[in-house]
Design a protein around this motif. Sequence first.
Motif, PDB file in Angstrom:
ATOM      1  N   LEU A 298       0.855  -1.187   0.000  1.00  0.00           N
ATOM      2  CA  LEU A 298       0.000   0.000   0.000  1.00  0.00           C
ATOM      3  C   LEU A 298       0.889   1.235   0.000  1.00  0.00           C
ATOM      4  N   THR A 299       0.347   2.357  -0.439  1.00  0.00           N
ATOM      5  CA  THR A 299       1.137   3.585  -0.504  1.00  0.00           C
ATOM      6  C   THR A 299       0.433   4.705   0.243  1.00  0.00           C
ATOM      7  N   VAL A 324       4.821   7.297  -0.927  1.00  0.00           N
ATOM      8  CA  VAL A 324       5.770   6.385  -0.290  1.00  0.00           C
ATOM      9  C   VAL A 324       5.113   5.031  -0.072  1.00  0.00           C
ATOM     10  N   GLY A 325       5.804   3.971  -0.428  1.00  0.00           N
ATOM     11  CA  GLY A 325       5.329   2.625  -0.127  1.00  0.00           C
ATOM     12  C   GLY A 325       5.389   2.348   1.361  1.00  0.00           C
ATOM     13  N   LEU A 326       4.367   1.677   1.905  1.00  0.00           N
ATOM     14  CA  LEU A 326       4.255   1.457   3.344  1.00  0.00           C
ATOM     15  C   LEU A 326       4.748   0.084   3.790  1.00  0.00           C
ATOM     16  N   PHE A 339      12.360  -0.878   4.402  1.00  0.00           N
ATOM     17  CA  PHE A 339      11.673  -0.705   3.116  1.00  0.00           C
ATOM     18  C   PHE A 339      11.086   0.700   3.001  1.00  0.00           C
ATOM     19  N   VAL A 340      10.406   1.161   4.066  1.00  0.00           N
ATOM     20  CA  VAL A 340       9.798   2.495   4.053  1.00  0.00           C
ATOM     21  C   VAL A 340      10.870   3.566   3.905  1.00  0.00           C
ATOM     22  N   HIS A 341      11.990   3.398   4.610  1.00  0.00           N
ATOM     23  CA  HIS A 341      13.077   4.381   4.501  1.00  0.00           C
ATOM     24  C   HIS A 341      13.598   4.465   3.072  1.00  0.00           C
ATOM     25  N   ASP A 342      13.834   3.318   2.438  1.00  0.00           N
ATOM     26  CA  ASP A 342      14.315   3.319   1.049  1.00  0.00           C
ATOM     27  C   ASP A 342      13.289   3.962   0.111  1.00  0.00           C
ATOM     28  N   GLU A 343      12.002   3.663   0.340  1.00  0.00           N
ATOM     29  CA  GLU A 343      10.951   4.263  -0.481  1.00  0.00           C
ATOM     30  C   GLU A 343      10.909   5.780  -0.312  1.00  0.00           C
TER      31      GLU A 343
END
Length: 502
Positions: A298-299, A324-326, A339-343
């Motif tokens: 989800l974004t 941002v992807g969650l 993952f969230v940080h990279d997004e």
Amino acid sequence: MQQLSAQDASFVYLETPHTPMHIGSVAIYDPSTAPGGFVRFKDILGFIEARLRGARSFRQRLVRVPFDLDHPYWIEDPEFDIEYHVRHIALPKPGDWRQLCIQTARLHSRPMDLTKPLWEFTVVEGLDNIEGLPPGCFALVSKVHHAAIDGMSGVEMSAAVHSISPDTTPPEGDDPWKPENMPQVADLLARSYLNNLVQPMRVMETIGRSLPGMGKLAAQVGKGDVSVRNARPAPRTPFNGKVGAHRVWDAVPFPLKDVRAIKDAVPGATVNDVVLSIVGGAMRTYLQGRGELPKDTLTAMAPISVRGQGEKAALGNLVSAMVVGLGTQIEDPLERLRFVHDEAVNSKALTNAVGAKNLADYSQLMPSALAGLGARLYTRIGAANAHAPAYNCVVTNVPGSRVPLYFCGARMVGMYGTGPVFDGMGIIHPVYSYGDTIAISFTACRDVLPDPATYADALRSTFAALHQAATTRPAIAAPPIEVNDNKLPEKKKAATRSKGDR
């Protein structure tokens, strides 16, 4: 008279009976610090009235151009009445948190009168049975139309009625405010004619400013420095369809020191990344419990302020956004945070390449009459149910005061946010920090989130899992730096080989 920008006007056009476009807050106060140890409603009226000069939004009303041929204007309201804007109610006994949540949702679901200054304060008394609060507290539930403020400019409005001491002495000097006469229809039509004549030049200017950024973005994508993976539509969820007229609201506070401890577990992560990861985990838990969790992430749309230093007091919205992807497809809490940080890093790079200010300026190209017609038609035919959403939710972070604030002498003990939902986006998460806490609130359509307490529990359990993982497991190592030996000078090649041989 001051004309609204296209971005501000869009919130007027998006308004329907089912989608009121106001933002707001729920602030809770302990009156024991006020003079005499209590606060009367009469005192609150006088306190606010003496501080109206602190924010222009307090006494400006909207004037729309006939047939929406041009964007509306702000004028100083000649019929301003503070008693219309400041109301007073009380919770029945026992006066607990659930009752406050229900009352806040009811207040938030009611559209505002667009012919008056676009703000309302409701004093809610009777908060006598809320855990962690002394009996006798009261809340101030605020509503301000999104056309008048964004999250950052709303700080000015809050600052006007708060102080850093319990002193209730009114500001010195005379109030310079003067009302304006209502403009004539002929004047509005003449202005719209002239504005539409210069609109083609504005289009060319905006496109011209954005071309270098577009070229920079294309180069970065070509080199692999930036990914455009978030440009695709988000997966469908129960949160992303046509919304109804009713709302639910709740808020969950967390210790700021614990949030910072979580961010330290992933190199480079920020407090915002942790908040997004908590929201992602809560949405994963909630949708998984309903058997409706999509396989793809989800974004969230996260607004970005493009307000410059000289624009702090400017009316309206000066914002862009990133998506941002969650990490809702990831079970492990720390892996989700990474993952969230990279997004977030990638999304910021995308926005910075074009320029957040340039992206915000594209809203100025929207034809006023077509924008209003399109918004009404979109709602009427239920188009939100027929296409994939651009994003699944909104997460907006508003930094608050680190020192105690006072309203009419009463000390603020809690600060939470409310926000608008609309067709295609049925849940929003305003995030407020105050003192040593940070609170994730959510406003949602009651049709898509009939059990807000379950979602609030999902926020709590996600935070607990993140905090436990961050404090009991080794920190996630930063990715290794790759060295391209072919691009090093001969001396550095030898040094690199020498270190590798040891």
